[in-house]
Design an enzyme around this catalytic site. Structure first.
Site, PDB file in Angstrom:
ATOM      1  N   LYS A 240       0.872  -1.187   0.000  1.00 48.00           N
ATOM      2  CA  LYS A 240       0.000   0.000   0.000  1.00 48.00           C
ATOM      3  C   LYS A 240       0.907   1.234   0.000  1.00 48.00           C
ATOM      4  O   LYS A 240       1.674   1.451   0.931  1.00 48.00           O
ATOM      5  CB  LYS A 240      -0.897  -0.010   1.250  1.00 48.00           C
ATOM      6  CG  LYS A 240      -1.683   1.288   1.455  1.00 48.00           C
ATOM      7  CD  LYS A 240      -2.606   1.237   2.678  1.00 48.00           C
ATOM      8  CE  LYS A 240      -3.258   2.594   2.948  1.00 48.00           C
ATOM      9  NZ  LYS A 240      -4.117   2.608   4.148  1.00 48.00           N
ATOM     10  N   LYS A 252     -10.181  12.894   7.764  1.00 49.50           N
ATOM     11  CA  LYS A 252      -9.677  12.591   9.107  1.00 49.50           C
ATOM     12  C   LYS A 252      -9.703  13.858   9.954  1.00 49.50           C
ATOM     13  O   LYS A 252      -9.607  14.969   9.406  1.00 49.50           O
ATOM     14  CB  LYS A 252      -8.226  12.092   9.016  1.00 49.50           C
ATOM     15  CG  LYS A 252      -8.078  10.692   8.469  1.00 49.50           C
ATOM     16  CD  LYS A 252      -6.621  10.260   8.490  1.00 49.50           C
ATOM     17  CE  LYS A 252      -6.422   8.898   7.857  1.00 49.50           C
ATOM     18  NZ  LYS A 252      -7.022   7.792   8.602  1.00 49.50           N
ATOM     19  N   ASP A 263       1.563   6.389   5.478  1.00 52.02           N
ATOM     20  CA  ASP A 263       0.653   5.435   4.840  1.00 52.02           C
ATOM     21  C   ASP A 263       1.271   4.793   3.590  1.00 52.02           C
ATOM     22  O   ASP A 263       0.648   3.983   2.920  1.00 52.02           O
ATOM     23  CB  ASP A 263      -0.672   6.136   4.503  1.00 52.02           C
ATOM     24  CG  ASP A 263      -1.873   5.230   4.767  1.00 52.02           C
ATOM     25  OD1 ASP A 263      -1.716   4.232   5.482  1.00 52.02           O
ATOM     26  OD2 ASP A 263      -2.956   5.523   4.230  1.00 52.02           O
ATOM     27  N   ASP A 322     -12.150   6.958   3.740  1.00 51.95           N
ATOM     28  CA  ASP A 322     -10.904   6.764   4.495  1.00 51.95           C
ATOM     29  C   ASP A 322     -10.482   5.294   4.506  1.00 51.95           C
ATOM     30  O   ASP A 322      -9.371   4.964   4.916  1.00 51.95           O
ATOM     31  CB  ASP A 322     -11.098   7.295   5.929  1.00 51.95           C
ATOM     32  CG  ASP A 322      -9.778   7.525   6.630  1.00 51.95           C
ATOM     33  OD1 ASP A 322      -8.730   7.470   5.950  1.00 51.95           O
ATOM     34  OD2 ASP A 322      -9.795   7.773   7.853  1.00 51.95           O
ATOM     35  N   GLU A 324      -9.452   3.586   2.142  1.00 55.18           N
ATOM     36  CA  GLU A 324      -8.995   3.685   0.755  1.00 55.18           C
ATOM     37  C   GLU A 324      -7.913   2.670   0.409  1.00 55.18           C
ATOM     38  O   GLU A 324      -7.773   2.269  -0.747  1.00 55.18           O
ATOM     39  CB  GLU A 324      -8.476   5.104   0.479  1.00 55.18           C
ATOM     40  CG  GLU A 324      -7.027   5.393   0.886  1.00 55.18           C
ATOM     41  CD  GLU A 324      -6.732   5.195   2.367  1.00 55.18           C
ATOM     42  OE1 GLU A 324      -7.670   5.328   3.174  1.00 55.18           O
ATOM     43  OE2 GLU A 324      -5.582   4.897   2.724  1.00 55.18           O
ATOM     44  N   ARG A 326      -7.568  -0.447   1.066  1.00 52.22           N
ATOM     45  CA  ARG A 326      -8.082  -1.735   0.577  1.00 52.22           C
ATOM     46  C   ARG A 326      -8.552  -1.627  -0.870  1.00 52.22           C
ATOM     47  O   ARG A 326      -8.533  -2.613  -1.608  1.00 52.22           O
ATOM     48  CB  ARG A 326      -9.196  -2.230   1.508  1.00 52.22           C
ATOM     49  CG  ARG A 326     -10.383  -1.323   1.592  1.00 52.22           C
ATOM     50  CD  ARG A 326     -11.279  -1.618   2.789  1.00 52.22           C
ATOM     51  NE  ARG A 326     -10.713  -1.122   4.050  1.00 52.22           N
ATOM     52  CZ  ARG A 326     -11.268  -1.297   5.247  1.00 52.22           C
ATOM     53  NH1 ARG A 326     -12.391  -1.980   5.360  1.00 52.22           N
ATOM     54  NH2 ARG A 326     -10.710  -0.806   6.323  1.00 52.22           N
TER      55      ARG A 326
HETATM   56  N1  BES Z   1      -4.216   4.604   6.794  1.00 48.93           N
HETATM   57  C1  BES Z   1      -5.306   4.325   7.615  1.00 48.93           C
HETATM   58  C2  BES Z   1      -5.014   3.333   8.732  1.00 48.93           C
HETATM   59  C3  BES Z   1      -4.029   3.748   9.790  1.00 48.93           C
HETATM   60  C4  BES Z   1      -4.482   4.241  10.983  1.00 48.93           C
HETATM   61  C5  BES Z   1      -2.684   3.579   9.594  1.00 48.93           C
HETATM   62  C6  BES Z   1      -3.574   4.582  11.962  1.00 48.93           C
HETATM   63  C7  BES Z   1      -1.782   3.927  10.582  1.00 48.93           C
HETATM   64  C8  BES Z   1      -2.217   4.417  11.775  1.00 48.93           C
HETATM   65  C9  BES Z   1      -6.475   3.754   6.797  1.00 48.93           C
HETATM   66  O1  BES Z   1      -6.541   4.161   5.485  1.00 48.93           O
HETATM   67  C10 BES Z   1      -7.736   4.190   7.485  1.00 48.93           C
HETATM   68  O2  BES Z   1      -7.942   5.352   7.581  1.00 48.93           O
HETATM   69  N2  BES Z   1      -8.495   3.224   7.956  1.00 48.93           N
HETATM   70  C11 BES Z   1      -9.706   3.510   8.650  1.00 48.93           C
HETATM   71  C12 BES Z   1     -10.721   2.492   8.229  1.00 48.93           C
HETATM   72  C13 BES Z   1     -12.114   2.816   8.667  1.00 48.93           C
HETATM   73  C14 BES Z   1     -12.625   4.033   7.934  1.00 48.93           C
HETATM   74  C15 BES Z   1     -12.985   1.629   8.391  1.00 48.93           C
HETATM   75  C16 BES Z   1      -9.421   3.394  10.154  1.00 48.93           C
HETATM   76  O3  BES Z   1      -8.622   2.557  10.538  1.00 48.93           O
HETATM   77  O4  BES Z   1      -9.964   4.184  10.908  1.00 48.93           O
HETATM   78 ZN    ZN Z   2      -4.711   4.730   4.590  1.00 49.09          ZN
HETATM   79 ZN    ZN Z   3      -7.617   5.986   5.226  1.00 48.25          ZN
END
Ligand code: BES
Ligand code: ZN
Ligand code: ZN
Length: 480
Positions: A240, A252, A263, A322, A324, A326
């Site tokens: 990723k 966010k 990321d 967010d 994204e 996946r």
């Molecule tokens: N890049 C983030 C995940 C992340 C969170 C990485 C903290 C490193 C530290 C990912 O793209 C994301 O935002 N995931 C969301 C998913 C949710 C919207 C289902 C999350 O984890 O809150």
């Molecule tokens: Zn992300």
């Molecule tokens: Zn995200």
């Protein structure tokens, strides 16, 4: 810093001597040193250091003879050496007959602990160690050198990965990440393909493209391949590469947006792995496939309520922009299966905050259908000093990503189990033949921690590189 293995008596004078004290066993010390240690209250606890200025000796505690504790102690000693301003240092393993793997651990800990990200500092520290000598018995110097060289190659790849992750989103855009990958390809003799937006359209990568749409920096798919003639097996590593994740329209909060330059850690890890493997000359065909993209906002941003069509034709209901990573990975995983047809398919991603909640900041989540593959990676992580935890799939969590309007939804309908539902989403893009070849590594916790831990600095750790190289090496053991 250079690491040199020399016969113990050949360690040049004038530097400082580092003596690891294992298991609080002070009997290995000369009488004056033991006395000085006692007087100053040195107990030999893990990572405890004592700098004896007059004798130019640093004692460092190692709680037990475990490789990762030695890595950590080496890093602690390096910090003292640097702050004392030494340019050269030597270390001897008093009264022990160290195995090569202990030499390796010490060298790796020293290099990982020596890392400092000073790229944006106008005043860089001049406290730099030039050479660390490790003393060995004459009869084993040559072999020790060869073994330590491998550990050094891996540690240098980890530090290379850390540098990429720590750089800002403006300095590592998808196009710049592609240029960097091409440099690695050039210097390591790798094959390379870089695809731009138009080529992603030709590939029907509707999910990857949607995520990238609102960014001023166009996406890239980066594909490097290391193809040694004597390859025993073929592995595809998918990373990723979100050079920034603002969350998109599901923006966010300002608090959670900081650190999202990290990321791109999965992408950086796969670059580091292919770099290390090609330098080690392992007889394994390795492909590094990176989805490089930026998740931003704007009038043309993709939206919650959109339905996207991925490369394999599956439709995806977007309920949160967010989630994204996946989406980008879905298309890249399809590409890896179609183009590479690997024996193993691994993906590396800072995919979910939920994984950090589940396992804590220091541990990678391992998910997939193949138990022995998960266990093999977990054992490799233990050997290499990384932490992993296996998170189990179940049929109830699988139902949470069902959609009323599309084949699958990009988020789960319940609050809990987010790391696993994310992996189960990816599972929709794994063909039947590949189910048992696939392993998902959620590195959201350890990839980037804003506080130093062991031999890892504040910021990027390079998570995923050491365990993956150890796992790849173990594939060769199986063969022979
Ligand atoms: N890049 C983030 C995940 C992340 C969170 C990485 C903290 C490193 C530290 C990912 O793209 C994301 O935002 N995931 C969301 C998913 C949710 C919207 C289902 C999350 O984890 O809150
Ligand atoms: Zn992300
Ligand atoms: Zn995200």
């Amino acid at each position: 810093m250079k690491i040199e293995i020399v016969e113990s008596s050949q360690i040049p004078e004038g530097g400082c001597t580092v003596i690891p004290v294992f298991e609080k066993d002070f009997s290995i010390l000369s009488e004056p040193l033991a006395k000085a240690a006692q007087l100053s209250g040195f107990k030999g606890e893990q990572d405890e250091t004592l700098f004896l200025v007059e004798s130019a000796v640093i004692l460092v505690g190692v709680e037990s003879i475990l490789h990762d504790l030695l890595r950590s102690a080496a890093a602690a000693a390096i910090k003292v050496l640097k702050s004392a301003g030494f340019k050269n240092a030597g270390t001897v393993f008093e009264d022990k007959t160290p195995s090569f793997s202990l030499f390796q651990a010490f060298a790796q800990g020293a290099l990982l602990g020596d890392y400092a990200f000073d790229f944006y500092l106008s005043q860089k520290s001049d406290h730099n160690l030039e050479t660390l000598y490790i003393g060995a018995q004459d009869s084993i110097v040559m072999q020790a050198r060869r073994e330590v060289e491998k550990a050094v190659t891996i540690a240098e790849s980890v530090n290379f990965v850390r540098d990429i992750i720590n750089k800002t989103p403006d300095d590592i855009t998808p196009a710049k990440l592609a240029a960097l990958a091409l440099e690695v390809a050039e210097s390591n003799g790798l094959e390379s393909v870089i695809m731009d937006e138009q080529q992603l359209e030709e590939q029907n990568m509707g999910a990857f493209l949607a995520v990238s749409r609102a960014s001023a920096h166009a996406p890239r798919l980066i594909h490097l391949a290391y193809k040694p003639e004597n390859a025993k097996t073929k592995v595809a590593l998918v990373g990723k590469g979100l050079t920034y994740d603002s969350g998109g329209l599901s923006l966010k909060s300002s608090e959670w947006m900081v650190t999202m330059k990290s990321d791109k850690s999965g992408a950086s890890a796969v670059l580091g792995i292919i770099k290390a493997v090609s330098e080690l000359g392992l007889p394994i065909e390795v492909h590094a496939i990176i989805g490089a993209s930026e998740n931003m906002i704007g009038g043309n941003a993709y939206k919650p309520d959109d339905v996207l069509v991925a490369k394999n034709g599956k439709t995806i209901e977007v309920r949160n922009t967010d989630a994204e990573g996946r989406l980008v990975l879905a298309d890249c995983l399809c590409y890896a299966q179609e183009v590479v047809q690997p024996d193993y398919l691994l993906d590396y991603a800072t995919l979910t905050g939920a994984c950090v909640v589940a396992l804590g900041q220091y541990t990678t989540g391992l998910m997939g259908h193949n138990d022995s593959l998960k266990i093999a990676m977990q054992e490799a992580s233990e050997r290499s000093g990384e932490l992993t935890g296996i998170l189990p799939f179940n049929r109830y969590l699988k139902k949470l990503i069902k959609s009323e309007v599309a084949d699958v939804c990009n988020i789960g309908s319940a609050r809990y189990g987010g790391a696993i539902t994310a992996a189960l989403f990816l599972d929709h893009f794994i063909e039947e033949d590949y189910k048992h070849k696939w392993l998902h590594l959620d590195i959201a916790g350890p990839a980037y921690v804003e506080k130093s831990w062991g031999y890892n600095p504040h910021g990027a750790s390079g998570a995923g590189v050491r365990m993956s190289v150890a796992w790849l090496e173990s594939l060769l053991d199986e063969e022979s």
